[in-house]
Design a protein around this motif. Structure first.
Motif, PDB file in Angstrom:
ATOM      1  N   ALA A   1       1.003  -0.867  -0.061  1.00  0.00           N
ATOM      2  CA  ALA A   1       0.587  -0.161  -0.191  1.00  0.00           C
ATOM      3  C   ALA A   1       0.415   0.916   0.097  1.00  0.00           C
ATOM      4  CB  ALA A   1      -0.922   0.256   1.502  1.00  0.00           C
ATOM      5  N   VAL A   2       0.732   2.259  -0.687  1.00  0.00           N
ATOM      6  CA  VAL A   2       0.966   3.098  -0.203  1.00  0.00           C
ATOM      7  C   VAL A   2      -0.166   4.525   0.591  1.00  0.00           C
ATOM      8  CG1 VAL A   2       2.328   3.580  -2.734  1.00  0.00           C
ATOM      9  CG2 VAL A   2       0.134   4.229  -2.593  1.00  0.00           C
ATOM     10  N   ALA A   3       0.773   5.623   0.540  1.00  0.00           N
ATOM     11  CA  ALA A   3      -0.210   7.207   1.608  1.00  0.00           C
ATOM     12  C   ALA A   3      -1.715   7.095   0.658  1.00  0.00           C
ATOM     13  CB  ALA A   3       0.777   7.950   1.348  1.00  0.00           C
ATOM     14  N   ASP A   4      -1.772   7.291  -0.872  1.00  0.00           N
ATOM     15  CA  ASP A   4      -3.076   7.508  -1.560  1.00  0.00           C
ATOM     16  C   ASP A   4      -4.164   6.613  -1.055  1.00  0.00           C
ATOM     17  OD1 ASP A   4      -2.141   9.723  -2.358  1.00  0.00           O
ATOM     18  OD2 ASP A   4      -1.132   9.378  -4.326  1.00  0.00           O
ATOM     19  N   ASP A   5      -3.205   5.091  -0.929  1.00  0.00           N
ATOM     20  CA  ASP A   5      -4.344   3.847  -0.874  1.00  0.00           C
ATOM     21  C   ASP A   5      -5.208   4.080   0.570  1.00  0.00           C
ATOM     22  OD1 ASP A   5      -3.599   2.527  -3.009  1.00  0.00           O
ATOM     23  OD2 ASP A   5      -1.806   1.536  -2.156  1.00  0.00           O
ATOM     24  N   VAL A   6      -4.828   4.569   1.348  1.00  0.00           N
ATOM     25  CA  VAL A   6      -5.676   5.342   2.767  1.00  0.00           C
ATOM     26  C   VAL A   6      -7.156   4.501   2.266  1.00  0.00           C
ATOM     27  CG1 VAL A   6      -5.087   5.968   5.353  1.00  0.00           C
ATOM     28  CG2 VAL A   6      -3.356   5.235   3.599  1.00  0.00           C
ATOM     29  N   PRO A   7      -7.196   5.613   1.610  1.00  0.00           N
ATOM     30  CA  PRO A   7      -8.853   6.135   2.212  1.00  0.00           C
ATOM     31  C   PRO A   7      -9.228   4.962   0.986  1.00  0.00           C
ATOM     32  CG  PRO A   7      -8.286   8.402   1.089  1.00  0.00           C
ATOM     33  CD  PRO A   7      -6.586   7.330   1.266  1.00  0.00           C
ATOM     34  N   ALA A   8      -8.691   4.480   0.213  1.00  0.00           N
ATOM     35  CA  ALA A   8      -9.656   3.297   0.159  1.00  0.00           C
ATOM     36  C   ALA A   8      -9.784   2.032   0.875  1.00  0.00           C
ATOM     37  CB  ALA A   8      -9.234   2.278  -1.009  1.00  0.00           C
ATOM     38  N   ILE A   9      -8.932   1.841   1.620  1.00  0.00           N
ATOM     39  CA  ILE A   9      -8.248   0.890   2.917  1.00  0.00           C
ATOM     40  C   ILE A   9      -9.901   0.853   3.963  1.00  0.00           C
ATOM     41  CG2 ILE A   9      -6.985   0.173   4.748  1.00  0.00           C
ATOM     42  CD1 ILE A   9      -4.294   0.285   2.809  1.00  0.00           C
ATOM     43  N   VAL A  10      -9.751   2.441   3.925  1.00  0.00           N
ATOM     44  CA  VAL A  10     -10.673   2.538   5.414  1.00  0.00           C
ATOM     45  C   VAL A  10     -11.884   2.444   4.476  1.00  0.00           C
ATOM     46  CG1 VAL A  10     -11.163   4.615   6.988  1.00  0.00           C
ATOM     47  CG2 VAL A  10      -8.604   4.418   6.373  1.00  0.00           C
ATOM     48  N   ALA A  11     -12.347   2.961   3.525  1.00  0.00           N
ATOM     49  CA  ALA A  11     -13.404   2.480   3.091  1.00  0.00           C
ATOM     50  C   ALA A  11     -14.170   1.302   3.109  1.00  0.00           C
ATOM     51  CB  ALA A  11     -13.619   2.741   1.858  1.00  0.00           C
ATOM     52  N   MET A  12     -13.254   0.084   2.901  1.00  0.00           N
ATOM     53  CA  MET A  12     -13.813  -1.372   2.638  1.00  0.00           C
ATOM     54  C   MET A  12     -13.124  -1.220   4.686  1.00  0.00           C
ATOM     55  SD  MET A  12     -11.354  -2.904  -0.073  1.00  0.00           S
ATOM     56  CE  MET A  12      -9.517  -1.743   0.706  1.00  0.00           C
ATOM     57  N   LEU A  13     -12.857  -1.436   5.362  1.00  0.00           N
ATOM     58  CA  LEU A  13     -13.027  -1.772   6.963  1.00  0.00           C
ATOM     59  C   LEU A  13     -14.265  -1.279   7.202  1.00  0.00           C
ATOM     60  CD1 LEU A  13      -8.812  -0.177   7.362  1.00  0.00           C
ATOM     61  CD2 LEU A  13      -9.908  -2.972   7.579  1.00  0.00           C
ATOM     62  N   ALA A  14     -14.448   0.186   6.911  1.00  0.00           N
ATOM     63  CA  ALA A  14     -15.781   0.776   7.375  1.00  0.00           C
ATOM     64  C   ALA A  14     -17.012  -0.552   6.930  1.00  0.00           C
ATOM     65  CB  ALA A  14     -15.830   2.413   7.787  1.00  0.00           C
ATOM     66  N   ASP A  15     -16.661  -1.007   5.699  1.00  0.00           N
ATOM     67  CA  ASP A  15     -18.007  -1.470   4.914  1.00  0.00           C
ATOM     68  C   ASP A  15     -18.861  -2.742   5.612  1.00  0.00           C
ATOM     69  OD1 ASP A  15     -20.023  -1.355   2.970  1.00  0.00           O
ATOM     70  OD2 ASP A  15     -18.753  -2.653   1.864  1.00  0.00           O
ATOM     71  N   ASP A  16     -18.576  -2.716   6.548  1.00  0.00           N
ATOM     72  CA  ASP A  16     -19.343  -3.715   7.070  1.00  0.00           C
ATOM     73  C   ASP A  16     -20.497  -3.763   8.778  1.00  0.00           C
ATOM     74  OD1 ASP A  16     -18.202  -5.014   9.448  1.00  0.00           O
ATOM     75  OD2 ASP A  16     -16.620  -5.740   8.237  1.00  0.00           O
ATOM     76  N   PRO A  17     -20.958  -4.029   9.109  1.00  0.00           N
ATOM     77  CA  PRO A  17     -21.580  -3.840  10.082  1.00  0.00           C
ATOM     78  C   PRO A  17     -20.962  -3.826  10.984  1.00  0.00           C
ATOM     79  CG  PRO A  17     -22.998  -5.515   9.466  1.00  0.00           C
ATOM     80  CD  PRO A  17     -21.614  -5.472   8.672  1.00  0.00           C
ATOM     81  N   LEU A  18     -19.225  -4.428  11.825  1.00  0.00           N
ATOM     82  CA  LEU A  18     -18.998  -4.017  12.340  1.00  0.00           C
ATOM     83  C   LEU A  18     -17.786  -3.306  12.456  1.00  0.00           C
ATOM     84  CD1 LEU A  18     -18.013  -7.993  13.063  1.00  0.00           C
ATOM     85  CD2 LEU A  18     -19.108  -6.301  15.114  1.00  0.00           C
ATOM     86  N   GLY A  19     -17.470  -2.994  11.733  1.00  0.00           N
ATOM     87  CA  GLY A  19     -16.576  -2.144  10.669  1.00  0.00           C
ATOM     88  C   GLY A  19     -17.090  -0.620  10.982  1.00  0.00           C
ATOM     89  N   ALA A  20     -18.151  -0.435  10.329  1.00  0.00           N
ATOM     90  CA  ALA A  20     -19.261   1.024  10.733  1.00  0.00           C
ATOM     91  C   ALA A  20     -19.613   1.357  11.973  1.00  0.00           C
ATOM     92  CB  ALA A  20     -20.594   0.492  10.014  1.00  0.00           C
ATOM     93  N   THR A  21     -18.899   0.438  13.399  1.00  0.00           N
ATOM     94  CA  THR A  21     -18.969   1.105  14.674  1.00  0.00           C
ATOM     95  C   THR A  21     -17.803   1.504  14.972  1.00  0.00           C
ATOM     96  OG1 THR A  21     -18.592  -1.382  15.509  1.00  0.00           O
ATOM     97  CG2 THR A  21     -20.720  -0.095  15.050  1.00  0.00           C
ATOM     98  N   ARG A  22     -16.794   0.887  13.862  1.00  0.00           N
ATOM     99  CA  ARG A  22     -15.445   1.098  14.570  1.00  0.00           C
ATOM    100  C   ARG A  22     -14.301   2.339  13.323  1.00  0.00           C
ATOM    101  NH1 ARG A  22     -14.060  -5.477  15.551  1.00  0.00           N
ATOM    102  NH2 ARG A  22     -13.683  -5.131  12.921  1.00  0.00           N
TER     103      ARG A  22
END
Length: 152
Positions: A9-30
């Motif tokens: 991963a490079v710095a520009d990938d961070v938003p896409a990674i975070v979006a995937m981390l947040a894209d489920d019921p558990l991640g949405a709360t964290r």
């Protein structure tokens, strides 16, 4: 899935990674995708640590999957080095096509290259589909995990 590239991963990938981390019921709360600063700080810490591998899977220039692999030297098991797989996520448009398997297989092979004797991962108790997936890949539910939150 030959059109998938797994790369660091490079710095520009961070938003896409975070979006995937947040894209489920558990991640949405964290996760807090509207505030990238803590994630960018964490990325810099990961980037500077040679035992950390933050990876993305990319298709046609778009990040569609991610995982973090941590190599941990230790004394137990006769001085064995182990690896820990964390933060495995596949974009919702890519699920069910084998990308998760490809990411885990990459992590296992990299663990071999790093002379690890054991690959381990944890999965939230609520993620029963993920448990079946990991078992299909040869992982066994061998331990009970515990966590202690230090900061709210």
């Amino acid at each position: 899935m030959t059109d998938i590239v797994i790369r660091s991963a490079v710095a520009d990938d961070v938003p896409a990674i975070v979006a995937m981390l947040a894209d489920d019921p558990l991640g949405a709360t964290r996760e807090s995708p509207d505030d990238m600063e803590p994630y960018r700080t964490a990325y810099e810490r990961l980037r500077s640590d040679p035992n950390q591998f933050l990876m993305v899977a990319e298709r046609d220039g778009t990040v569609v999957g991610t995982l973090q692999l941590t190599v941990v030297p230790g004394l137990s098991r006769r001085g064995s080095t182990r690896s820990i797989i964390e933060g495995v996520r596949v974009h919702s448009s890519e699920r069910g096509q084998g990308l998760g398997r490809q990411l885990i297989e990459w992590a296992i092979e990299e663990s071999r290259q790093q002379n690890c004797r054991l690959v381990q991962l944890t999965s939230d108790a609520a993620r029963t589909d993920a448990h079946r997936f990991y078992e299909q890949l040869g992982f066994t539910g061998s331990h009970v995990g515990f966590k202690l939150p230090l900061n709210p």
